[in-house]
Design a protein around this motif. Structure first.
Motif, PDB file in Angstrom:
ATOM      1  N   ASP A 514      70.353  49.223 -32.172  1.00  0.00           N
ATOM      2  CA  ASP A 514      69.252  50.180 -31.968  1.00  0.00           C
ATOM      3  C   ASP A 514      69.507  51.119 -30.895  1.00  0.00           C
ATOM      4  OD1 ASP A 514      68.115  49.147 -34.313  1.00  0.00           O
ATOM      5  OD2 ASP A 514      66.807  47.961 -32.966  1.00  0.00           O
ATOM      6  N   ALA A 515      70.366  51.065 -29.926  1.00  0.00           N
ATOM      7  CA  ALA A 515      70.622  52.008 -28.990  1.00  0.00           C
ATOM      8  C   ALA A 515      72.146  51.800 -28.403  1.00  0.00           C
ATOM      9  CB  ALA A 515      69.521  51.476 -27.415  1.00  0.00           C
ATOM     10  N   GLU A 516      72.405  52.559 -27.450  1.00  0.00           N
ATOM     11  CA  GLU A 516      73.791  52.612 -26.911  1.00  0.00           C
ATOM     12  C   GLU A 516      74.588  51.143 -26.764  1.00  0.00           C
ATOM     13  OE1 GLU A 516      76.052  55.538 -23.624  1.00  0.00           O
ATOM     14  OE2 GLU A 516      74.052  54.732 -23.408  1.00  0.00           O
ATOM     15  N   ILE A 517      75.594  51.179 -27.295  1.00  0.00           N
ATOM     16  CA  ILE A 517      76.580  50.010 -26.963  1.00  0.00           C
ATOM     17  C   ILE A 517      77.236  50.031 -25.421  1.00  0.00           C
ATOM     18  CG2 ILE A 517      78.455  48.509 -27.754  1.00  0.00           C
ATOM     19  CD1 ILE A 517      77.746  49.285 -30.403  1.00  0.00           C
ATOM     20  N   LEU A 518      76.791  49.212 -24.838  1.00  0.00           N
ATOM     21  CA  LEU A 518      77.453  49.246 -23.295  1.00  0.00           C
ATOM     22  C   LEU A 518      78.656  48.456 -23.029  1.00  0.00           C
ATOM     23  CD1 LEU A 518      74.089  49.489 -21.362  1.00  0.00           C
ATOM     24  CD2 LEU A 518      75.526  51.259 -21.961  1.00  0.00           C
ATOM     25  N   CYS A 519      78.968  47.414 -23.805  1.00  0.00           N
ATOM     26  CA  CYS A 519      80.213  46.608 -23.590  1.00  0.00           C
ATOM     27  C   CYS A 519      80.618  45.885 -25.024  1.00  0.00           C
ATOM     28  CB  CYS A 519      79.873  45.613 -22.508  1.00  0.00           C
ATOM     29  SG  CYS A 519      80.964  44.558 -22.126  1.00  0.00           S
ATOM     30  N   LEU A 520      81.819  45.957 -25.126  1.00  0.00           N
ATOM     31  CA  LEU A 520      82.523  45.174 -26.129  1.00  0.00           C
ATOM     32  C   LEU A 520      83.410  44.122 -25.640  1.00  0.00           C
ATOM     33  CD1 LEU A 520      83.358  47.860 -28.747  1.00  0.00           C
ATOM     34  CD2 LEU A 520      81.492  45.981 -28.921  1.00  0.00           C
ATOM     35  N   GLU A 521      83.292  42.794 -25.975  1.00  0.00           N
ATOM     36  CA  GLU A 521      84.643  41.898 -25.392  1.00  0.00           C
ATOM     37  C   GLU A 521      84.968  40.964 -26.510  1.00  0.00           C
ATOM     38  OE1 GLU A 521      86.411  39.498 -22.186  1.00  0.00           O
ATOM     39  OE2 GLU A 521      85.878  41.767 -22.592  1.00  0.00           O
ATOM     40  N   TYR A 522      86.243  40.858 -26.630  1.00  0.00           N
ATOM     41  CA  TYR A 522      87.131  39.955 -27.590  1.00  0.00           C
ATOM     42  C   TYR A 522      87.129  38.777 -26.891  1.00  0.00           C
ATOM     43  CZ  TYR A 522      88.181  42.758 -31.607  1.00  0.00           C
ATOM     44  OH  TYR A 522      88.201  43.658 -32.690  1.00  0.00           O
ATOM     45  N   SER A 523      87.037  37.442 -27.269  1.00  0.00           N
ATOM     46  CA  SER A 523      87.270  36.185 -26.512  1.00  0.00           C
ATOM     47  C   SER A 523      88.831  36.004 -26.312  1.00  0.00           C
ATOM     48  CB  SER A 523      86.906  35.025 -27.560  1.00  0.00           C
ATOM     49  OG  SER A 523      87.445  35.043 -28.687  1.00  0.00           O
ATOM     50  N   LYS A 524      89.137  35.404 -25.209  1.00  0.00           N
ATOM     51  CA  LYS A 524      90.686  35.411 -24.790  1.00  0.00           C
ATOM     52  C   LYS A 524      91.224  34.455 -25.608  1.00  0.00           C
ATOM     53  CE  LYS A 524      89.997  38.100 -21.318  1.00  0.00           C
ATOM     54  NZ  LYS A 524      88.612  38.462 -22.044  1.00  0.00           N
ATOM     55  N   PRO A 525      92.579  34.436 -25.828  1.00  0.00           N
ATOM     56  CA  PRO A 525      93.118  33.292 -26.879  1.00  0.00           C
ATOM     57  C   PRO A 525      92.989  31.798 -26.248  1.00  0.00           C
ATOM     58  CG  PRO A 525      94.869  35.252 -26.353  1.00  0.00           C
ATOM     59  CD  PRO A 525      93.596  35.311 -25.511  1.00  0.00           C
ATOM     60  N   GLU A 526      93.233  31.567 -24.738  1.00  0.00           N
ATOM     61  CA  GLU A 526      92.875  30.498 -24.254  1.00  0.00           C
ATOM     62  C   GLU A 526      91.562  29.631 -24.632  1.00  0.00           C
ATOM     63  OE1 GLU A 526      92.470  33.311 -20.890  1.00  0.00           O
ATOM     64  OE2 GLU A 526      93.581  32.935 -22.619  1.00  0.00           O
ATOM     65  N   THR A 527      90.841  30.664 -25.257  1.00  0.00           N
ATOM     66  CA  THR A 527      89.268  29.883 -25.718  1.00  0.00           C
ATOM     67  C   THR A 527      89.435  29.013 -26.911  1.00  0.00           C
ATOM     68  OG1 THR A 527      88.556  31.839 -26.806  1.00  0.00           O
ATOM     69  CG2 THR A 527      88.044  31.555 -24.507  1.00  0.00           C
ATOM     70  N   GLY A 528      90.625  29.510 -27.939  1.00  0.00           N
ATOM     71  CA  GLY A 528      90.655  28.988 -29.165  1.00  0.00           C
ATOM     72  C   GLY A 528      90.137  29.330 -30.262  1.00  0.00           C
ATOM     73  N   LEU A 529      89.106  30.692 -29.895  1.00  0.00           N
ATOM     74  CA  LEU A 529      88.403  31.130 -30.795  1.00  0.00           C
ATOM     75  C   LEU A 529      88.632  32.405 -30.761  1.00  0.00           C
ATOM     76  CD1 LEU A 529      84.951  29.491 -29.832  1.00  0.00           C
ATOM     77  CD2 LEU A 529      86.271  29.045 -31.571  1.00  0.00           C
ATOM     78  N   LYS A 530      88.354  33.202 -32.012  1.00  0.00           N
ATOM     79  CA  LYS A 530      88.292  34.506 -32.155  1.00  0.00           C
ATOM     80  C   LYS A 530      86.841  35.379 -32.317  1.00  0.00           C
ATOM     81  CE  LYS A 530      93.127  34.496 -33.790  1.00  0.00           C
ATOM     82  NZ  LYS A 530      93.961  35.108 -34.964  1.00  0.00           N
ATOM     83  N   LEU A 531      86.394  35.617 -31.425  1.00  0.00           N
ATOM     84  CA  LEU A 531      85.188  36.227 -31.331  1.00  0.00           C
ATOM     85  C   LEU A 531      85.173  37.564 -30.930  1.00  0.00           C
ATOM     86  CD1 LEU A 531      83.268  33.041 -30.003  1.00  0.00           C
ATOM     87  CD2 LEU A 531      83.559  33.566 -32.318  1.00  0.00           C
ATOM     88  N   LEU A 532      83.984  38.324 -31.106  1.00  0.00           N
ATOM     89  CA  LEU A 532      83.838  39.707 -30.658  1.00  0.00           C
ATOM     90  C   LEU A 532      82.349  39.714 -30.268  1.00  0.00           C
ATOM     91  CD1 LEU A 532      84.332  42.524 -30.087  1.00  0.00           C
ATOM     92  CD2 LEU A 532      83.774  43.121 -32.303  1.00  0.00           C
ATOM     93  N   ALA A 533      81.943  40.043 -29.179  1.00  0.00           N
ATOM     94  CA  ALA A 533      80.583  40.101 -28.540  1.00  0.00           C
ATOM     95  C   ALA A 533      80.282  41.468 -28.194  1.00  0.00           C
ATOM     96  CB  ALA A 533      80.476  39.183 -27.373  1.00  0.00           C
ATOM     97  N   SER A 534      79.082  42.158 -28.626  1.00  0.00           N
ATOM     98  CA  SER A 534      78.737  43.437 -28.384  1.00  0.00           C
ATOM     99  C   SER A 534      77.358  43.352 -27.547  1.00  0.00           C
ATOM    100  CB  SER A 534      78.530  44.371 -29.585  1.00  0.00           C
ATOM    101  OG  SER A 534      77.691  43.737 -30.587  1.00  0.00           O
ATOM    102  N   SER A 535      77.210  44.194 -26.582  1.00  0.00           N
ATOM    103  CA  SER A 535      75.890  44.161 -25.711  1.00  0.00           C
ATOM    104  C   SER A 535      75.500  45.883 -25.788  1.00  0.00           C
ATOM    105  CB  SER A 535      76.161  43.697 -24.206  1.00  0.00           C
ATOM    106  OG  SER A 535      76.933  44.372 -23.574  1.00  0.00           O
ATOM    107  N   SER A 536      74.002  45.651 -25.597  1.00  0.00           N
ATOM    108  CA  SER A 536      73.632  47.098 -25.756  1.00  0.00           C
ATOM    109  C   SER A 536      72.413  47.545 -24.841  1.00  0.00           C
ATOM    110  CB  SER A 536      73.237  47.548 -27.247  1.00  0.00           C
ATOM    111  OG  SER A 536      72.395  48.725 -27.419  1.00  0.00           O
TER     112      SER A 536
END
Length: 753
Positions: A514-536
């Motif tokens: 509902d407001a400005e997105i301040l940060c985006l982050e993909y998980s690193k390969p060493e985590t074994g996961l393929k995730l995207l996090a967004s914070s606002s």
């Protein structure tokens, strides 16, 4: 007491000679010598006062924040003069012999500075203005420099620069936008709103008084044009030396004779006109919609219209031939021409356009004008940048680890590859810029490229107390997936987009926040996961599954204010997610596998006494957080405890806004609200390098994958590429080598900090 004055002066001299003072000076010089400004991708000239050409060498000078860029268009090379006062360069002018450059600046108690062009060092400084300098000019006989204050200052000063004194001064009653000296240096002319004034210097020559004398001025007789805004002026040369040419914002080119009377004028047939430059044979007028018209200075007869630049919304990657510059569509829009300057030696005309692009045209044959140089830059504040990952093997898009991406309030994401990093046989570059690979236009909106609202200070966007940002366009943050296939971007209204980098097509668009997105982050390969996090700013973190069409896995609402940073880490065979924000909290979470998929649960929570603005995670599983109190706090990701604290800025004012590790974790770079950039040794906290040059806060920092450069982006719309000293590069590469030799034994749980 007798002799007290002598004693006091002696003490001052002894203090200045003391080892501690010399040590501080030498240390400062040592810190600045560790980095060199190699490339500037940007321009902040707002009119003709911010563009100049050396009449001898053909060097083109223009401001980029607190830096003067000296462009050699023939060789496509740059040199730089850095104004260490951290005040924005607003005006500049070359001396007639090209050996010196004079600059004006904005801010409290601005200075008029004289620079040695060859050595790029300051020669002299004049502080007689209070609030800002809008125009500066050298007299043709090289005796005088004239500086004109902005609309809040209103002072006109004539400076005998070789004696470092002001010989004449006076006030003006309206805003001045242009100044030009007559060929014989006997007078100069200023123009502005309903203002054309001739200032005479004859009485200054015999003046031997210690104080400046009143400057003698006479108004031009404007006649029917008395209610116009005169935006630029150029005094005639050669056979037209008795004439003075002015241009009005309404699109009228007019000529004043030696009696200050309006002699003749011509309609430019354009919506808006802004800039003026002349040679002995031609008068060039910069107008709206990319138009530059040429006239004869003798009778103001129309000669020709120069070619236009690229149209707004051009596909930069598709432009391989000059013919591609001229679109077939009739509704194409072009950026306005805001500044023009003529090189009499090469017969080249340099133009700056409102979308912050720069073109150099060869006008030797006015009937066959050719482009000899061009560059495209961001037209508004740059919010973030991202290095393309060091992907092994061939990638479909043909991108390499030397490529980096930037996003801006001009609603574009740009892919850059500085020409110094490319191979000589690389023919994939477009004809518009040797540094620009491609432009992604968000929603195809090009109107923001001309919107002055986009040029607002990025200080207003600094994460604060969690208040919702007003509705604005523009891309705030970006992140590239570790495999180099996807580009995620977040804008100021909370919309999350994902682009396929091989096709540059948008594959996802969702109103995530509902407001400005301040940060985006993909998980690193060493985590074994393929995730995207967004914070606002809306206090939420969304975790998306990048393997399943970015389906929503989890929404976290533990923060009570804006979330400024979110990061992933692999620690002790566990996947961690760390977030911090304006609520002074830092949360440590651990991933758990449930029936619904991956779920993050809080493991530790720390509350600080200061706002947390940014965070970086190094290969040793430590989190470095930049804080409002100018410190960097180091946390152990395993137990969430703070292990160390050291100062993240050398100044005593401001806050640490950005924190960025190099690929090895050896150094951490910080940017502060005082616009300064510093590099610290992560283990010892010792400052190893400092940088100045941006005129607004630095919104993004990244080390290149080869550890040779640091790239910074700023609210001043500019991108700076800094070359690091060899000793720093060697140190980082050695640590990287050690980490790669022992990938399974990183010092995650070490207590060395």
């Amino acid at each position: 007491m007798p002799g007290d004055g002598f004693t006091f002066k002696s003490r001052i001299r002894n203090l200045l000679r003391s080892p501690s003072i010399r040590h501080k000076k030498n240390r400062k010089e040592s810190l600045t010598s560790k980095v060199t400004l190699e490339k500037v991708l940007g321009i902040t000239a707002s009119g003709n006062s911010g563009l100049a050409c050396d009449p001898r060498s053909g060097l083109v000078a223009y401001p980029a924040g607190c830096v003067v860029v000296l462009l050699n268009a023939k060789k496509n090379r740059q040199h730089h003069i850095i104004n260490t006062s951290r005040k924005t360069i607003t005006a500049l002018s070359f001396s007639p012999d090209g050996k010196h450059l004079v600059t004006g600046e904005s801010g409290h108690l601005p200075a008029v500075r004289l620079w040695d062009v060859a050595e790029q060092r300051q020669v002299s400084e004049l502080q007689r203005h209070q609030y800002g300098v809008s125009c500066v000019a050298f007299s043709p006989n090289s005796k005088y420099i004239v500086s004109v204050g902005n609309q809040h200052d209103m002072m006109v000063n004539v400076w005998a620069w070789k004696k470092d004194v002001v010989v004449a001064a006076n006030k003006v009653s309206s805003q001045v936008t242009g100044v030009s000296f007559s060929e014989d240096s006997s007078y100069f002319v200023t123009v502005g709103n309903r203002h054309v004034k001739f200032w005479y210097l004859d009485h200054c020559k015999a003046n031997k008084a210690s104080a400046p004398v009143p400057l003698l001025g006479r108004s031009g007789l404007l006649g029917d044009l008395r209610n116009n805004f005169f935006c630029d002026v150029a005094c005639g040369r050669g056979s037209a030396s008795d004439s003075t040419f002015c241009i009005t914002s309404s699109g009228v080119l007019c000529e004043f004779n030696s009696k200050r009377t309006l002699d003749k004028w011509v309609d430019l047939r354009t919506g808006v006109a802004q800039s003026l430059s002349l040679s002995e044979d031609l008068v060039f007028c910069g107008c709206s919609d990319g138009t530059v018209r040429a006239f004869s200075p003798v009778d103001l007869c129309f000669i020709c219209t120069l070619p236009r630049p690229h149209h707004l919304g051009s596909d930069a990657s598709a432009l391989r031939e000059a013919s591609n510059l001229f679109p077939t569509m009739t509704d194409a829009r072009y950026p306005d021409t805001i500044a023009v300057t003529f090189d009499p030696v090469s017969q080249w005309l340099s133009c700056v356009y409102s979308d912050h692009s720069v073109y150099v045209w060869d006008v030797t044959d006015i009937s066959r004008v050719e482009k000899v140089h061009s560059a495209l830059y961001h037209a508004a504040c740059v919010g973030d940048l991202e290095m393309f990952p060091d992907v092994r093997g061939e990638f479909a898009a043909g991108l390499s680890s030397g490529v980096f991406l930037s996003c801006s309030a001009d609603n574009t994401i740009r892919l850059w590859r500085p020409s110094d990093w490319t191979h000589a046989r690389d023919h994939s570059q477009n004809i518009l810029s040797k540094d620009l690979l491609n432009i992604i236009y968000i929603d195809g909106n090009t109107s923001t490229l001309l919107d002055p609202e986009c040029l607002t200070n990025m200080n207003a966007d600094r994460p604060g107390d969690g208040q919702t940002a007003e509705s604005r366009t523009g891309i705030r943050t970006i992140c590239v997936s570790p495999d180099g296939k996807h580009l995620a971007s977040g804008d100021r209204s909370g919309v999350l987009r994902v682009h396929d980098l091989s096709s540059m097509e948008e594959i996802l668009k969702v109103e995530a926040h509902d407001a400005e997105i301040l940060c985006l982050e993909y998980s690193k390969p060493e985590t074994g996961l393929k995730l995207l996090a967004s914070s606002s700013r809306d206090r939420l973190i969304h975790v998306l599954n990048a393997e399943d069409d970015y389906s929503l896995l989890q929404t976290l609402d533990e923060h009570s204010s804006s979330i400024t940073a979110v990061r992933f880490a692999a620690d002790e065979n566990k996947v961690k997610m760390i977030s911090c924000g304006a609520d002074k909290s830092i949360y440590f979470r651990t991933a758990h596998q449930t029936d619904r998929g991956t779920e993050f649960r809080r493991s530790h929570h720390m509350v600080m006494k200061t706002t947390l603005y940014d965070m970086g995670v190094d290969p040793t599983c430590h989190a470095a957080v930049g804080c409002q109190d100018r410190s960097i706090r180091i946390f152990n990701i395993s137990n969430g405890k703070q292990e160390k604290l050291y100062k993240g800025s050398l100044s005593e004012d401001g806050s640490v806004l950005r924190v960025q590790f190099d690929p090895s974790g050896q150094y951490v770079a910080t940017s502060s609200s005082d616009k300064n950039i510093s590099i610290f040794d992560f283990d010892s906290g010792e400052c190893v390098a400092t940088m100045d040059g941006h005129s607004e806060i630095v919104t993004g920092l990244k080390f290149t994958n080869d550890c040779r450069h640091l790239i910074s982006v700023s609210g001043d719309s500019c991108i700076f590429v800094w070359r690091l000293a060899a000793e720093l590069t060697i140190s980082m590469r050695e640590r990287l080598r050690q980490l790669r030799q022992n990938p399974n034994t990183p010092p995650c749980n070490s207590s060395s900090l």
